[in-house]
Design a protein around this motif. Structure first.
Motif, PDB file in Angstrom:
ATOM      1  N   ILE A 120       1.124  -1.029  -0.120  1.00 19.95           N
ATOM      2  CA  ILE A 120      -0.005   0.200  -0.054  1.00 19.95           C
ATOM      3  C   ILE A 120       1.027   1.191   0.746  1.00 19.95           C
ATOM      4  O   ILE A 120       1.840   1.347   0.478  1.00 19.95           O
ATOM      5  CB  ILE A 120      -0.417   0.036   1.124  1.00 19.95           C
ATOM      6  N   SER A 121       0.526   2.354  -0.822  1.00 16.04           N
ATOM      7  CA  SER A 121       0.992   3.200  -1.343  1.00 16.04           C
ATOM      8  C   SER A 121       0.867   5.233  -0.227  1.00 16.04           C
ATOM      9  O   SER A 121      -0.028   4.921  -1.367  1.00 16.04           O
ATOM     10  CB  SER A 121       1.945   3.080  -2.645  1.00 16.04           C
ATOM     11  N   LYS A 122       1.630   5.613   0.950  1.00 14.13           N
ATOM     12  CA  LYS A 122       1.350   7.140   0.843  1.00 14.13           C
ATOM     13  C   LYS A 122       1.704   8.051   0.089  1.00 14.13           C
ATOM     14  O   LYS A 122       1.888   8.725   0.193  1.00 14.13           O
ATOM     15  CB  LYS A 122       1.047   6.821   2.269  1.00 14.13           C
ATOM     16  N   GLY A 123       3.311   7.299  -0.408  1.00 17.90           N
ATOM     17  CA  GLY A 123       4.018   8.208  -1.153  1.00 17.90           C
ATOM     18  C   GLY A 123       4.378   7.329  -2.924  1.00 17.90           C
ATOM     19  O   GLY A 123       4.420   6.566  -3.052  1.00 17.90           O
ATOM     20  N   TYR A 124       4.623   8.321  -3.237  1.00 20.89           N
ATOM     21  CA  TYR A 124       4.761   7.844  -5.322  1.00 20.89           C
ATOM     22  C   TYR A 124       6.195   6.480  -5.115  1.00 20.89           C
ATOM     23  O   TYR A 124       6.307   6.554  -6.176  1.00 20.89           O
ATOM     24  CB  TYR A 124       5.002   9.474  -6.139  1.00 20.89           C
ATOM     25  N   LYS A 125       7.199   7.308  -3.926  1.00 18.20           N
ATOM     26  CA  LYS A 125       8.335   6.417  -4.404  1.00 18.20           C
ATOM     27  C   LYS A 125       7.655   4.645  -4.098  1.00 18.20           C
ATOM     28  O   LYS A 125       8.837   3.836  -5.124  1.00 18.20           O
ATOM     29  CB  LYS A 125       9.718   6.707  -3.371  1.00 18.20           C
ATOM     30  N   THR A 126       6.962   4.716  -3.661  1.00 23.61           N
ATOM     31  CA  THR A 126       6.985   3.572  -2.997  1.00 23.61           C
ATOM     32  C   THR A 126       5.454   2.693  -4.892  1.00 23.61           C
ATOM     33  O   THR A 126       6.161   1.587  -5.402  1.00 23.61           O
ATOM     34  CB  THR A 126       5.936   3.010  -2.466  1.00 23.61           C
ATOM     35  N   TYR A 127       5.111   3.804  -5.514  1.00 26.05           N
ATOM     36  CA  TYR A 127       4.548   3.498  -6.829  1.00 26.05           C
ATOM     37  C   TYR A 127       5.196   3.599  -7.729  1.00 26.05           C
ATOM     38  O   TYR A 127       5.747   2.043  -8.757  1.00 26.05           O
ATOM     39  CB  TYR A 127       3.309   4.461  -6.864  1.00 26.05           C
ATOM     40  N   LEU A 128       6.419   4.320  -7.663  1.00 29.16           N
ATOM     41  CA  LEU A 128       7.425   3.910  -8.879  1.00 29.16           C
ATOM     42  C   LEU A 128       8.161   2.203  -8.321  1.00 29.16           C
ATOM     43  O   LEU A 128       8.378   1.863  -9.353  1.00 29.16           O
ATOM     44  CB  LEU A 128       8.426   5.330  -8.412  1.00 29.16           C
ATOM     45  N   LEU A 129       8.454   1.742  -7.522  1.00 27.13           N
ATOM     46  CA  LEU A 129       9.259   0.888  -7.333  1.00 27.13           C
ATOM     47  C   LEU A 129       8.235  -0.518  -7.927  1.00 27.13           C
ATOM     48  O   LEU A 129       9.176  -1.487  -8.908  1.00 27.13           O
ATOM     49  CB  LEU A 129       8.786   0.235  -5.803  1.00 27.13           C
ATOM     50  N   LEU A 130       7.017  -0.472  -7.900  1.00 29.93           N
ATOM     51  CA  LEU A 130       6.589  -1.438  -8.185  1.00 29.93           C
ATOM     52  C   LEU A 130       6.085  -0.634  -9.509  1.00 29.93           C
ATOM     53  O   LEU A 130       6.698  -2.475 -10.589  1.00 29.93           O
ATOM     54  CB  LEU A 130       4.448  -1.188  -7.853  1.00 29.93           C
ATOM     55  N   ALA A 131       6.034   0.157 -10.227  1.00 34.73           N
ATOM     56  CA  ALA A 131       6.114   0.980 -11.536  1.00 34.73           C
ATOM     57  C   ALA A 131       7.366   0.879 -12.681  1.00 34.73           C
ATOM     58  O   ALA A 131       7.352  -0.058 -13.409  1.00 34.73           O
ATOM     59  CB  ALA A 131       5.599   2.591 -12.362  1.00 34.73           C
ATOM     60  N   ARG A 132       7.977   0.723 -12.176  1.00 35.51           N
ATOM     61  CA  ARG A 132       9.421   0.247 -12.543  1.00 35.51           C
ATOM     62  C   ARG A 132       9.845  -0.817 -12.605  1.00 35.51           C
ATOM     63  O   ARG A 132      10.790  -1.248 -13.580  1.00 35.51           O
ATOM     64  CB  ARG A 132      10.571   0.905 -12.163  1.00 35.51           C
ATOM     65  N   ASN A 133       9.774  -1.721 -12.119  1.00 38.50           N
ATOM     66  CA  ASN A 133      10.308  -2.933 -11.540  1.00 38.50           C
ATOM     67  C   ASN A 133       9.811  -4.304 -11.946  1.00 38.50           C
ATOM     68  O   ASN A 133      10.326  -5.226 -11.636  1.00 38.50           O
ATOM     69  CB  ASN A 133      10.831  -2.866 -10.585  1.00 38.50           C
ATOM     70  N   PHE A 134       8.852  -3.966 -12.337  1.00 40.43           N
ATOM     71  CA  PHE A 134       6.954  -5.183 -12.522  1.00 40.43           C
ATOM     72  C   PHE A 134       6.510  -5.116 -13.759  1.00 40.43           C
ATOM     73  O   PHE A 134       6.091  -4.216 -13.645  1.00 40.43           O
ATOM     74  CB  PHE A 134       7.026  -5.704 -11.082  1.00 40.43           C
ATOM     75  N   PRO A 135       6.526  -6.289 -14.650  1.00 36.31           N
ATOM     76  CA  PRO A 135       6.218  -6.662 -15.597  1.00 36.31           C
ATOM     77  C   PRO A 135       4.316  -5.886 -15.479  1.00 36.31           C
ATOM     78  O   PRO A 135       4.020  -6.271 -16.754  1.00 36.31           O
ATOM     79  CB  PRO A 135       6.725  -7.897 -16.080  1.00 36.31           C
ATOM     80  N   GLU A 136       3.753  -7.034 -14.322  1.00 34.75           N
ATOM     81  CA  GLU A 136       2.773  -7.064 -14.808  1.00 34.75           C
ATOM     82  C   GLU A 136       2.475  -6.985 -12.818  1.00 34.75           C
ATOM     83  O   GLU A 136       3.053  -7.607 -12.458  1.00 34.75           O
ATOM     84  CB  GLU A 136       2.353  -9.107 -14.788  1.00 34.75           C
ATOM     85  N   PHE A 137       1.566  -5.829 -12.409  1.00 36.00           N
ATOM     86  CA  PHE A 137       0.994  -5.283 -11.882  1.00 36.00           C
ATOM     87  C   PHE A 137      -0.165  -4.015 -12.034  1.00 36.00           C
ATOM     88  O   PHE A 137      -0.800  -4.070 -12.583  1.00 36.00           O
ATOM     89  CB  PHE A 137       2.344  -3.921 -11.329  1.00 36.00           C
ATOM     90  N   HIS A 138      -0.851  -3.800 -10.571  1.00 35.37           N
ATOM     91  CA  HIS A 138      -2.063  -3.394 -10.891  1.00 35.37           C
ATOM     92  C   HIS A 138      -1.737  -1.931  -9.419  1.00 35.37           C
ATOM     93  O   HIS A 138      -1.792  -2.485  -8.834  1.00 35.37           O
ATOM     94  CB  HIS A 138      -3.736  -3.630 -10.988  1.00 35.37           C
ATOM     95  N   PRO A 139      -2.515  -0.810  -9.626  1.00 34.06           N
ATOM     96  CA  PRO A 139      -3.068  -0.077 -11.168  1.00 34.06           C
ATOM     97  C   PRO A 139      -1.724   0.033 -11.660  1.00 34.06           C
ATOM     98  O   PRO A 139      -1.029   0.335 -12.166  1.00 34.06           O
ATOM     99  CB  PRO A 139      -3.922   0.923  -9.650  1.00 34.06           C
ATOM    100  N   GLN A 140      -1.840  -0.268 -12.874  1.00 36.87           N
ATOM    101  CA  GLN A 140      -0.901   0.984 -14.203  1.00 36.87           C
ATOM    102  C   GLN A 140      -1.886   1.528 -15.197  1.00 36.87           C
ATOM    103  O   GLN A 140      -2.835   1.433 -15.615  1.00 36.87           O
ATOM    104  CB  GLN A 140      -0.595  -0.719 -14.763  1.00 36.87           C
ATOM    105  N   ARG A 141      -1.460   2.506 -14.927  1.00 38.32           N
ATOM    106  CA  ARG A 141      -1.859   3.561 -16.203  1.00 38.32           C
ATOM    107  C   ARG A 141      -2.262   3.251 -17.949  1.00 38.32           C
ATOM    108  O   ARG A 141      -1.028   2.400 -18.499  1.00 38.32           O
ATOM    109  CB  ARG A 141      -0.862   4.751 -16.626  1.00 38.32           C
ATOM    110  N   GLY A 142      -3.449   2.426 -18.201  1.00 41.16           N
ATOM    111  CA  GLY A 142      -3.497   2.077 -19.282  1.00 41.16           C
ATOM    112  C   GLY A 142      -3.824   1.245 -19.458  1.00 41.16           C
ATOM    113  O   GLY A 142      -3.931   0.398 -20.800  1.00 41.16           O
ATOM    114  N   VAL A 143      -3.667   0.352 -18.723  1.00 35.78           N
ATOM    115  CA  VAL A 143      -3.836  -1.249 -18.710  1.00 35.78           C
ATOM    116  C   VAL A 143      -4.204  -1.573 -17.793  1.00 35.78           C
ATOM    117  O   VAL A 143      -4.293  -2.251 -16.635  1.00 35.78           O
ATOM    118  CB  VAL A 143      -2.059  -1.703 -18.280  1.00 35.78           C
TER     119      VAL A 143
END
Length: 255
Positions: A120-143
């Motif tokens: 669970i992410s209250k800051g953008y840095k945690t979300y970037l870890l998800l978005a930058r390093n995992f090919p299959e994740f949610h929520p993902q913009r446009g997917v």
């Protein structure tokens, strides 16, 4: 230089727990010790980051391991809780490498089963870890990922019953929720302009400064490792052998 060890919660000493809480308190508002201890007691273990010379704790990340049902099958979820690294050590990859190895070892225990990283992410840095390093994740913009979104709902209701707003899909913990202090994980106009993932995070969790959390999930089993985590670990290993600093990977220094 830092090093990270994974410790079961019951092996942590009173001094270690108080040091971890002091780090937590330095980064979060509304961080009473009782709440911190209650949350810690619900976890299986913690990655403890220490300075190699002084052995002082300079960071940590808690971890819970849970089982959920998905499509009639049992899947494993590794839930990342509080994560803090002292500002002086931002840029170190010690914690991220230890966490990646833990994910890999857990995946090996059930090689033919699905495994997910829950956060669970209250800051953008945690979300970037998800978005930058995992090919299959949610929520993902446009997917759209309806199956993953369904699992997010399930784990939120299991771990945080009644806290998920089904309309906004953020976790709301009330006015007393711990929240990042004003100088931690600030989002500037320049950052919004240059990074679509930061804009997306803020659009999905616009009240993050009030302590609301964006629940996320990433597939982290052996199939996912072949596409994401293994290349990252191999890169780190090659750089260590060559005596070079780890390449920059967009990962959080504190939640």
């Amino acid at each position: 230089m830092l090093y990270t060890t994974y410790q079961k919660i019951h092996t942590l000493t009173v001094e270690e727990v108080h040091r971890m809480h002091a780090l937590f308190e330095a980064h979060y508002a509304c961080s009473p010790l009782a709440t911190f201890l209650d949350d810690l007691g619900r976890k299986e273990g913690a990655f403890v980051v220490r300075h190699k010379k002084t052995h002082q704790i300079v960071g940590f990340s808690t971890l819970g391991v849970y089982k959920f049902q998905l499509g009639g099958k049992t899947v494993k979820g590794l839930f990342s809780g509080d994560t803090i690294i002292e500002r002086a050590h931002w840029g170190s990859r010690s914690l991220q490498t230890a966490f990646a190895w833990k994910l890999f070892l857990e995946a090996l225990k059930s090689p033919f089963s699905r495994q997910y990283w829950l956060l669970i992410s209250k800051g953008y840095k945690t979300y970037l870890l998800l978005a930058r390093n995992f090919p299959e994740f949610h929520p993902q913009r446009g997917v759209p990922q309806p199956e993953l979104e369904s699992l997010v709902i399930d784990y939120c209701e299991a771990l945080f019953p009644g806290k998920l707003n089904r309309q906004t899909m953020v976790l709301e913990f009330g006015e007393d929720a711990n929240r990042l202090k004003a100088d931690v994980a600030v989002i500037t106009d320049e950052m919004r302009a240059r990074d679509a993932d930061i804009r997306f995070f803020e659009s999905r969790n616009p009240s993050w400064q009030q302590g609301t959390e964006l629940p996320c999930i990433a597939r982290a089993d052996l199939a996912a490792f072949s596409r994401a985590i293994v290349p990252f670990l191999w890169k780190v290993l090659k750089q260590r052998v060559a005596g070079k600093p780890a390449a920059q990977v967009a990962q959080p220094r504190s939640v």
